[in-house]
Design an enzyme around this catalytic site. Structure first.
Site, PDB file in Angstrom:
ATOM      1  N   PHE A 136      51.216  61.936  48.998  1.00  0.00           N
ATOM      2  CA  PHE A 136      51.079  60.995  50.121  1.00  0.00           C
ATOM      3  C   PHE A 136      52.301  60.086  50.210  1.00  0.00           C
ATOM      4  CE2 PHE A 136      48.655  58.710  53.235  1.00  0.00           C
ATOM      5  CZ  PHE A 136      49.075  57.397  53.145  1.00  0.00           C
ATOM      6  N   ASP A 151      48.186  58.395  41.367  1.00  0.00           N
ATOM      7  CA  ASP A 151      48.263  59.281  42.516  1.00  0.00           C
ATOM      8  C   ASP A 151      49.415  60.263  42.249  1.00  0.00           C
ATOM      9  OD1 ASP A 151      48.147  58.777  46.147  1.00  0.00           O
ATOM     10  OD2 ASP A 151      47.790  60.520  44.867  1.00  0.00           O
ATOM     11  N   SER A 152      49.358  61.391  42.946  1.00  0.00           N
ATOM     12  CA  SER A 152      50.215  62.523  42.564  1.00  0.00           C
ATOM     13  C   SER A 152      51.560  62.555  43.273  1.00  0.00           C
ATOM     14  CB  SER A 152      49.478  63.822  42.913  1.00  0.00           C
ATOM     15  OG  SER A 152      49.070  63.765  44.279  1.00  0.00           O
ATOM     16  N   CYS A 161      32.906  30.887  46.129  1.00  0.00           N
ATOM     17  CA  CYS A 161      33.717  31.763  45.275  1.00  0.00           C
ATOM     18  C   CYS A 161      34.039  31.062  43.955  1.00  0.00           C
ATOM     19  CB  CYS A 161      35.023  32.138  46.001  1.00  0.00           C
ATOM     20  SG  CYS A 161      36.083  33.240  45.040  1.00  0.00           S
ATOM     21  N   CYS A 181      36.489  32.005  41.815  1.00  0.00           N
ATOM     22  CA  CYS A 181      37.839  32.349  41.305  1.00  0.00           C
ATOM     23  C   CYS A 181      38.645  31.064  41.090  1.00  0.00           C
ATOM     24  CB  CYS A 181      38.545  33.281  42.288  1.00  0.00           C
ATOM     25  SG  CYS A 181      39.362  32.446  43.648  1.00  0.00           S
ATOM     26  N   HIS A 222      42.595  35.515  44.422  1.00  0.00           N
ATOM     27  CA  HIS A 222      41.337  35.332  45.166  1.00  0.00           C
ATOM     28  C   HIS A 222      40.893  36.647  45.817  1.00  0.00           C
ATOM     29  CE1 HIS A 222      38.266  34.030  47.953  1.00  0.00           C
ATOM     30  NE2 HIS A 222      38.899  34.750  48.862  1.00  0.00           N
ATOM     31  N   ASP A 252      40.603  52.770  46.346  1.00  0.00           N
ATOM     32  CA  ASP A 252      41.824  52.006  46.056  1.00  0.00           C
ATOM     33  C   ASP A 252      42.407  51.565  47.388  1.00  0.00           C
ATOM     34  OD1 ASP A 252      43.285  54.763  46.713  1.00  0.00           O
ATOM     35  OD2 ASP A 252      44.795  53.154  46.700  1.00  0.00           O
ATOM     36  N   GLN A 257      40.735  67.954  51.589  1.00  0.00           N
ATOM     37  CA  GLN A 257      41.514  67.742  52.794  1.00  0.00           C
ATOM     38  C   GLN A 257      40.750  68.331  53.981  1.00  0.00           C
ATOM     39  OE1 GLN A 257      44.058  65.902  53.074  1.00  0.00           O
ATOM     40  NE2 GLN A 257      45.027  65.781  51.068  1.00  0.00           N
ATOM     41  N   CYS A 304      39.689  29.187  44.321  1.00  0.00           N
ATOM     42  CA  CYS A 304      38.642  28.426  45.037  1.00  0.00           C
ATOM     43  C   CYS A 304      38.094  27.283  44.200  1.00  0.00           C
ATOM     44  CB  CYS A 304      37.518  29.369  45.446  1.00  0.00           C
ATOM     45  SG  CYS A 304      38.048  30.540  46.704  1.00  0.00           S
ATOM     46  N   GLY A 354      43.364  62.278  53.196  1.00  0.00           N
ATOM     47  CA  GLY A 354      43.590  62.528  54.614  1.00  0.00           C
ATOM     48  C   GLY A 354      42.857  61.568  55.523  1.00  0.00           C
TER      49      GLY A 354
HETATM   50  C1  LIG Z   1      46.304  54.077  52.903  1.00  0.00           C
HETATM   51  N1  LIG Z   1      45.651  55.314  53.200  1.00  0.00           N
HETATM   52  C2  LIG Z   1      45.738  56.391  52.358  1.00  0.00           C
HETATM   53  N2  LIG Z   1      45.232  57.583  52.653  1.00  0.00           N
HETATM   54  C3  LIG Z   1      45.540  58.401  51.629  1.00  0.00           C
HETATM   55  C4  LIG Z   1      45.320  59.761  51.449  1.00  0.00           C
HETATM   56  C5  LIG Z   1      45.801  60.384  50.300  1.00  0.00           C
HETATM   57  C6  LIG Z   1      46.502  59.650  49.320  1.00  0.00           C
HETATM   58  C7  LIG Z   1      46.708  58.267  49.498  1.00  0.00           C
HETATM   59  C8  LIG Z   1      46.233  57.666  50.648  1.00  0.00           C
HETATM   60  N3  LIG Z   1      46.331  56.375  51.128  1.00  0.00           N
HETATM   61  N4  LIG Z   1      46.998  60.292  48.228  1.00  0.00           N
HETATM   62  C9  LIG Z   1      46.965  61.622  48.116  1.00  0.00           C
HETATM   63  N5  LIG Z   1      47.550  62.250  47.058  1.00  0.00           N
HETATM   64  N6  LIG Z   1      46.367  62.373  49.062  1.00  0.00           N
HETATM   65  C10 LIG Z   1      45.597  61.822  50.116  1.00  0.00           C
END
Ligand SMILES: CNc1nc2cc3c(cc2[nH]1)N=C(N)NC3
Length: 371
Positions: free
Chosen positions: A97, A93-94, A305, A307, A336, A267, A190, A310, A217
């Site tokens: 957020f 992720d960048s 399960c 795993c 689990h 994720d 977005q 379990c 978002g």
């Molecule tokens: C837990 N909810 C969530 N909504 C998100 C929304 C974004 C994100 C990570 C997030 N996690 N990462 C971004 N770079 N932009 C949008």
């Protein structure tokens, strides 16, 4: 391994899609769930164990890794795959957020974001260029655009402002991206829950052109109904030949509903975080291992399960580990939960291949209603 980043759409059942993403570090079968490895580790798990759950890709975080141990250090040590001993794909992720949700004090300008580290209070800057460069230094197979994530609820005018800024930042992120065979960059759609803003965001991102498109978002407290209704008008206008990634989602029923609406990748910290708060996710719903009703229960969490938790341990033992705050409790419950999430995704992949996805959804909810 592949030398070109590509997405294969292998089949559909209604709006649900079965696909495969090919990256420099291997392929990812979709619909896919990415365990979160924020600080270069999926907490309480060895990477070998994460692979055993069936995970084919992990998520890392620019924000955390730039603060500690630093992107330069990880680059010098051979990149994030080597550093954390995970040789499959990694998406990072960048930071947009995480700055909004973790950093103290932050100032947003056209150029980027200035913030104070939640660790030591030092000041840092993140821009589309520096975020993209950090993700290259980490050797991420999938790089995310740098975006601005407004706190919701927010007036439409504010949501629009943040979306327009994120689109300008998306272009700068793309210009800063180093094109390498097998590596891709995803734009982030977005626009909050506004149909017209979401459509405009998709249009602007597809004009720039990315290897995949995320839906940002959401999963920020808007609730499942609003999330699903937003997906209902967003996925249909997204490219069909590129992966669609819903960020930060979610609970098992969120995943099922989002796959039904055409989402390919997810994720969420929930399965791993719950593993550390004694909450187990099963096909019959969640189980709280702090509850004394488990004290003498010889049964596993879930008889069906496969795993290690379990197969070898009783609820009574998991209750004991929880009450005594034993590390093994965190490990077993995390294992689990991640295993269950991968089983859920594998079940959806098979259902889409066999065109029985509608039945999968009915059975999924029926088991949870039975409890
Ligand atoms: C837990 N909810 C969530 N909504 C998100 C929304 C974004 C994100 C990570 C997030 N996690 N990462 C971004 N770079 N932009 C949008």
């Amino acid at each position: 391994m592949t030398d070109t980043f590509k997405f294969e759409l292998l089949g559909t059942d209604g709006k649900a899609r079965r696909g495969r993403v090919h990256t420099a570090h291997g392929a990812i079968n979709t619909p896919a769930f990415m365990p979160v490895g924020t600080a270069a580790t999926v907490k309480a798990m060895m990477p070998e164990s994460v692979a055993e759950t069936g995970a084919e890709i992990l998520l890392g975080n620019t924000y955390h890794l730039m603060l500690r141990p630093g992107a330069e250090r990880i680059e010098k040590l051979g990149g994030l795959h080597k550093f954390m001993n995970w040789d499959k794909p990694i998406l990072t992720d960048s930071g947009g957020f995480q700055v909004m949700s973790l950093a103290q004090l932050r100032k947003i300008t056209e150029d980027g974001v200035r913030f104070r580290s939640h660790i030591d209070g030092a000041y840092y800057d993140l821009t589309p260029e520096s975020s993209t460069e950090i993700q290259r230094q980490l050797d991420a197979d999938i790089t995310m655009c740098f975006d601005e994530c407004p706190a919701l609820p927010a007036p439409k005018e504010r949501v629009n402002e943040a979306m327009q800024l994120s689109m300008r930042w998306a272009r700068r992120s793309r210009e800063a991206f180093t094109h390498r065979p097998g590596y891709g960059q995803f734009g982030i759609v977005q626009g909050g829950t506004e149909k017209d803003l979401r459509e405009e965001s998709v249009e602007k991102l597809t004009e720039i052109g990315f290897e995949g498109y995320a839906i940002g978002g959401l999963a920020v407290g808007e609730g499942q109904e609003l999330m699903f209704s937003t997906l209902d008008f967003t996925t249909p206008v997204m490219p069909t030949d590129k992966p669609r990634y819903l960020m930060g989602v979610g609970k098992p029923d969120d995943l099922v509903g989002a796959v039904a609406r055409g989402v390919d990748m997810f994720d969420c910290v929930l399965p791993s975080r719950s593993g550390r708060t004694a909450e187990a996710w099963t096909r019959r719903g969640s189980v709280n291992l702090r509850n004394a009703r488990h004290k003498d229960d010889p049964r596993p969490l879930d008889e069906n399960c496969t795993c290690p938790c379990c197969k070898n341990y009783s609820r009574a033992y998991l209750y004991h580990l929880t009450k005594t705050k034993e590390i093994l409790g965190l490990m077993l419950l995390t294992w689990h939960n991640l295993h269950y999430y991968q089983e859920l995704m594998a079940g959806m992949r098979t259902a889409i291949e066999e065109e029985t996805f509608d039945k999968f959804v009915v059975d999924f909810h029926a088991l949870r209603e039975q409890g």
